[in-house]
Design a protein around this motif. Sequence first.
Motif, PDB file in Angstrom:
ATOM      1  N   ARG A  36       2.192   5.125  -6.522  1.00  0.00           N
ATOM      2  CA  ARG A  36       1.206   6.174  -6.810  1.00  0.00           C
ATOM      3  C   ARG A  36       0.409   5.859  -8.071  1.00  0.00           C
ATOM      4  N   GLU A  37       1.052   5.158  -8.998  1.00  0.00           N
ATOM      5  CA  GLU A  37       0.391   4.863 -10.278  1.00  0.00           C
ATOM      6  C   GLU A  37      -0.666   3.753 -10.162  1.00  0.00           C
ATOM      7  N   LEU A  38      -0.670   3.051  -9.025  1.00  0.00           N
ATOM      8  CA  LEU A  38      -1.675   1.980  -8.855  1.00  0.00           C
ATOM      9  C   LEU A  38      -3.084   2.583  -8.880  1.00  0.00           C
ATOM     10  N   PRO A  39      -4.038   1.960  -9.601  1.00  0.00           N
ATOM     11  CA  PRO A  39      -5.347   2.578  -9.787  1.00  0.00           C
ATOM     12  C   PRO A  39      -6.147   2.813  -8.497  1.00  0.00           C
ATOM     13  N   MET A  40      -6.003   1.922  -7.502  1.00  0.00           N
ATOM     14  CA  MET A  40      -6.816   2.072  -6.290  1.00  0.00           C
ATOM     15  C   MET A  40      -6.208   3.080  -5.300  1.00  0.00           C
ATOM     16  N   VAL A  41      -5.004   3.528  -5.546  1.00  0.00           N
ATOM     17  CA  VAL A  41      -4.309   4.404  -4.600  1.00  0.00           C
ATOM     18  C   VAL A  41      -4.734   5.859  -4.804  1.00  0.00           C
ATOM     19  N   LYS A  42      -5.128   6.503  -3.671  1.00  0.00           N
ATOM     20  CA  LYS A  42      -5.540   7.913  -3.737  1.00  0.00           C
ATOM     21  C   LYS A  42      -4.344   8.841  -3.523  1.00  0.00           C
ATOM     22  N   ARG A  43      -3.489   8.458  -2.574  1.00  0.00           N
ATOM     23  CA  ARG A  43      -2.397   9.329  -2.170  1.00  0.00           C
ATOM     24  C   ARG A  43      -1.309   8.483  -1.512  1.00  0.00           C
ATOM     25  N   VAL A  44      -0.068   8.946  -1.610  1.00  0.00           N
ATOM     26  CA  VAL A  44       1.037   8.221  -0.962  1.00  0.00           C
ATOM     27  C   VAL A  44       1.892   9.240  -0.198  1.00  0.00           C
ATOM     28  N   GLU A  45       2.262   8.862   1.051  1.00  0.00           N
ATOM     29  CA  GLU A  45       3.138   9.745   1.834  1.00  0.00           C
ATOM     30  C   GLU A  45       4.364   8.964   2.287  1.00  0.00           C
ATOM     31  N   TRP A  46       5.471   9.633   2.376  1.00  0.00           N
ATOM     32  CA  TRP A  46       6.708   8.965   2.822  1.00  0.00           C
ATOM     33  C   TRP A  46       7.275   9.705   4.031  1.00  0.00           C
ATOM     34  N   ASP A  47       7.495   8.967   5.124  1.00  0.00           N
ATOM     35  CA  ASP A  47       8.114   9.530   6.333  1.00  0.00           C
ATOM     36  C   ASP A  47       9.555   9.029   6.346  1.00  0.00           C
ATOM     37  N   ASP A  48      10.459   9.939   6.028  1.00  0.00           N
ATOM     38  CA  ASP A  48      11.859   9.523   5.857  1.00  0.00           C
ATOM     39  C   ASP A  48      12.489   9.078   7.180  1.00  0.00           C
ATOM     40  N   GLU A  49      12.076   9.767   8.252  1.00  0.00           N
ATOM     41  CA  GLU A  49      12.665   9.455   9.562  1.00  0.00           C
ATOM     42  C   GLU A  49      12.307   8.031  10.010  1.00  0.00           C
ATOM     43  N   ARG A  50      11.020   7.712   9.848  1.00  0.00           N
ATOM     44  CA  ARG A  50      10.560   6.371  10.277  1.00  0.00           C
ATOM     45  C   ARG A  50      10.671   5.340   9.158  1.00  0.00           C
ATOM     46  N   THR A  56       3.028   5.513   3.620  1.00  0.00           N
ATOM     47  CA  THR A  56       1.597   5.427   3.924  1.00  0.00           C
ATOM     48  C   THR A  56       0.818   5.542   2.622  1.00  0.00           C
ATOM     49  N   VAL A  57      -0.010   4.520   2.377  1.00  0.00           N
ATOM     50  CA  VAL A  57      -0.778   4.483   1.133  1.00  0.00           C
ATOM     51  C   VAL A  57      -2.254   4.671   1.479  1.00  0.00           C
ATOM     52  N   PHE A  58      -2.867   5.734   0.943  1.00  0.00           N
ATOM     53  CA  PHE A  58      -4.283   6.008   1.198  1.00  0.00           C
ATOM     54  C   PHE A  58      -5.126   5.490   0.043  1.00  0.00           C
ATOM     55  N   PHE A  59      -6.292   4.968   0.379  1.00  0.00           N
ATOM     56  CA  PHE A  59      -7.174   4.436  -0.675  1.00  0.00           C
ATOM     57  C   PHE A  59      -8.628   4.705  -0.308  1.00  0.00           C
ATOM     58  N   ASP A  60      -9.501   4.485  -1.249  1.00  0.00           N
ATOM     59  CA  ASP A  60     -10.916   4.740  -1.037  1.00  0.00           C
ATOM     60  C   ASP A  60     -11.556   3.464  -0.476  1.00  0.00           C
ATOM     61  N   ARG A  61     -11.994   3.521   0.780  1.00  0.00           N
ATOM     62  CA  ARG A  61     -12.470   2.289   1.439  1.00  0.00           C
ATOM     63  C   ARG A  61     -13.752   1.745   0.823  1.00  0.00           C
ATOM     64  N   GLY A  62     -14.498   2.596   0.151  1.00  0.00           N
ATOM     65  CA  GLY A  62     -15.734   2.120  -0.485  1.00  0.00           C
ATOM     66  C   GLY A  62     -15.437   1.288  -1.726  1.00  0.00           C
ATOM     67  N   VAL A  66      -5.381  -3.877  -1.424  1.00  0.00           N
ATOM     68  CA  VAL A  66      -4.389  -2.806  -1.591  1.00  0.00           C
ATOM     69  C   VAL A  66      -3.012  -3.305  -1.151  1.00  0.00           C
ATOM     70  N   ILE A  67      -2.968  -3.997   0.000  1.00  0.00           N
ATOM     71  CA  ILE A  67      -1.676  -4.500   0.508  1.00  0.00           C
ATOM     72  C   ILE A  67      -1.028  -5.408  -0.549  1.00  0.00           C
ATOM     73  N   GLY A  68      -1.826  -6.302  -1.121  1.00  0.00           N
ATOM     74  CA  GLY A  68      -1.311  -7.236  -2.137  1.00  0.00           C
ATOM     75  C   GLY A  68      -0.688  -6.495  -3.302  1.00  0.00           C
ATOM     76  N   HIS A  69      -1.412  -5.517  -3.838  1.00  0.00           N
ATOM     77  CA  HIS A  69      -0.922  -4.775  -5.006  1.00  0.00           C
ATOM     78  C   HIS A  69       0.306  -3.932  -4.664  1.00  0.00           C
ATOM     79  N   VAL A  70       0.249  -3.273  -3.524  1.00  0.00           N
ATOM     80  CA  VAL A  70       1.372  -2.402  -3.150  1.00  0.00           C
ATOM     81  C   VAL A  70       2.636  -3.228  -2.921  1.00  0.00           C
ATOM     82  N   LEU A  71       2.502  -4.336  -2.204  1.00  0.00           N
ATOM     83  CA  LEU A  71       3.679  -5.159  -1.924  1.00  0.00           C
ATOM     84  C   LEU A  71       4.284  -5.712  -3.230  1.00  0.00           C
ATOM     85  N   TRP A  72       3.416  -6.134  -4.103  1.00  0.00           N
ATOM     86  CA  TRP A  72       3.871  -6.670  -5.387  1.00  0.00           C
ATOM     87  C   TRP A  72       4.667  -5.591  -6.137  1.00  0.00           C
ATOM     88  N   THR A  73       4.145  -4.370  -6.151  1.00  0.00           N
ATOM     89  CA  THR A  73       4.815  -3.264  -6.836  1.00  0.00           C
ATOM     90  C   THR A  73       6.157  -2.955  -6.177  1.00  0.00           C
TER      91      THR A  73
END
Lengths: 330, 302
Positions: free
Chosen positions: A267-281, A285-291, A298-305
């Motif tokens: 969530r603290e990553l600068p490009m991330v708008k929102r994060v959701e977690w589905d415990d069952e699955r 889910t990481v939401f970001f601003d496509r513009g 985003v994938i690179g930064h999230v995976l690294w984190t």
Amino acid sequence: MSENETETAAEAEPSAAKKKEKKSDAEIAVRLTKVTKRFGAKTAVDGVSLRIRAGCVYGLIGPNGAGKTTTFSMMAGFLKPTNGLVEILGYSPLHTNELRSRVGVLPQDALLPAAEKVGEFLMHMGALQDIPRDRIGTSARDVLAEVDGKDWWNLRCSSLSHGMAKRVQLAQALLGDPDVVLLDEPTAGLDPRVAYEVRQLIKSRKGRCTLIVSSHNLQELEELCDSAAILDRGRVVASGTIAELTAASEEVRIKLAEGPVPMAAVRELPMVKRVEWDDERRELTVFFDRGAVDAETVIGHVLWTLLQNQARISGVSKGRGLEQRVMELT
Amino acid sequence: MNPLREIWILVLRELRRSFRSVKGILLLILTVLGGGLFAHLLAQSDSVRKQQMAEKGLSPEMLLEMKRQLLAVWFTNAKTGEHVANAPLLLTVVFAVSLWFVPAIVLILGFDNIAGDLQHKSIRYWALRTRRWSYVAGKFFGLWATCSIVALAMHALIWIVVVARGEATFGETIGWGFRFWLASVPIIGMWCGVSVFISSLFRWPILALLLTGGMFFTWWIIYISGWGPHLAALQAINAEHAGSDAVALPPPNAAMYIFPNFHDRLVLSPVLSEMLLGLVISFGFSAACVAGGSLVVSRRDI
């Protein structure tokens, strides 16, 4: 899509808009304008408008009874719309003289003429498409070879298996290199190997013509199509590029195995708008601003984190997947 | 593409399909064998008849006059009867009989012509490649050509029998033979037109078969029933003209006009205007049926 934008431009600047419209017309292979089809009291297709760009692979998606085969049949000229306008390459599908050599159709459940030999059937279709006499045989043999059926020339259509018949049907649709190819359920009822081959064949045609594919198989459509329309109860409930439909440029999904789920760090990553977690699955889910940023960054930064926080990653995907999107909408 | 070329391509396919299908081959064999057997039996009975005539001392002139009168009544047209009386009798009888078989041949070959394609949706392969009306026209001309070829095969067999038995010279046989066959072609066209039209109405060939068969049979019944009043009128007129050598003919009963074969009286007429009228009636009727079928197919969802 861009229909409203075009109309607004036309009001503001008539001559420039006219030129633009003419140019965009050349880019539109298939256009449906407020098309409705009723069978008695039942409305199968209700006010569908679509613009399909030349050169793209376009999917018609929807559950049973959504109206995709009816829409497809109106494009192919099998059914007449009750209201509205269907145009292929600027012509009504009934203008056979203008379309015979430019449009190929694979109907879903049309049987091949049983008594005819495959070669004769293709030659006959080629002659009606106005392929020059000296080239009909070569074209027919080439297209048959393309569907992996070069040995079937002298076989009677009645002796073909379902998979072979489907490929012969596909061959007649591709005969003469048409500009627009309409494919209704091209892999329905085929075994996985043949279905794969058919998909590869469709992919090989990508860029050479406009392909419109109606199918139940959402994974297949996601793999093949550039754009699609999702239909439900006769209406278009969503349309756009596959990336737009699956929100591939707005969210990424990461499946995590048992272990820590460092949501706060992500969530603290600068490009991330929102994060959701589905415990069952066990899906993040990481939401970001496509513009502002693309999905790959985003994938690179999230995976690294995640890796830095000892999370165990078992899968990564862009967007929701067409299947999930269709389930949400229909 | 020129619509005529489109139709030509469709006709070639129909011919290939008809003569390659089991139905087509069986029908051709049965027609030819049946025709051969019939010709043989007819030739045998003709020999007996000639022998009996000779025993009764009838001269060839008297025989010819009898033929003229009989054929004038049969064709309900004195000029046609007089003209056709000059033809070898075997050829005349075979012409009449083959025309009676035509509806059955057309029914068997044509009932599923369009209905079959609609049922299996095969018509969709032609949807973007042919105009709907030329598709129907192609089906019609294909069926017409097939049935005409079957009829020609039957006629040709009889020509061989006639020449072999010395009933007529080769020139006479071919001349009259071709004339009879050519006269049967527009009439075959009328039957084919009806069959194609009815076939375009249904998605289920069995319904097309039943309706076509039912309609042909009904027409035949109406035609036959028209002969009753016609023969009564003929008797009455000839009673009035008792003593006259020539047969006086009443106008045909209105019910007889419904039957396509009835128009052979005009098509075979030596009078040009009558022959042209016969052609106009038969071609006009066929064209109306094809136009009707085209309208149905072009309006319907396939």
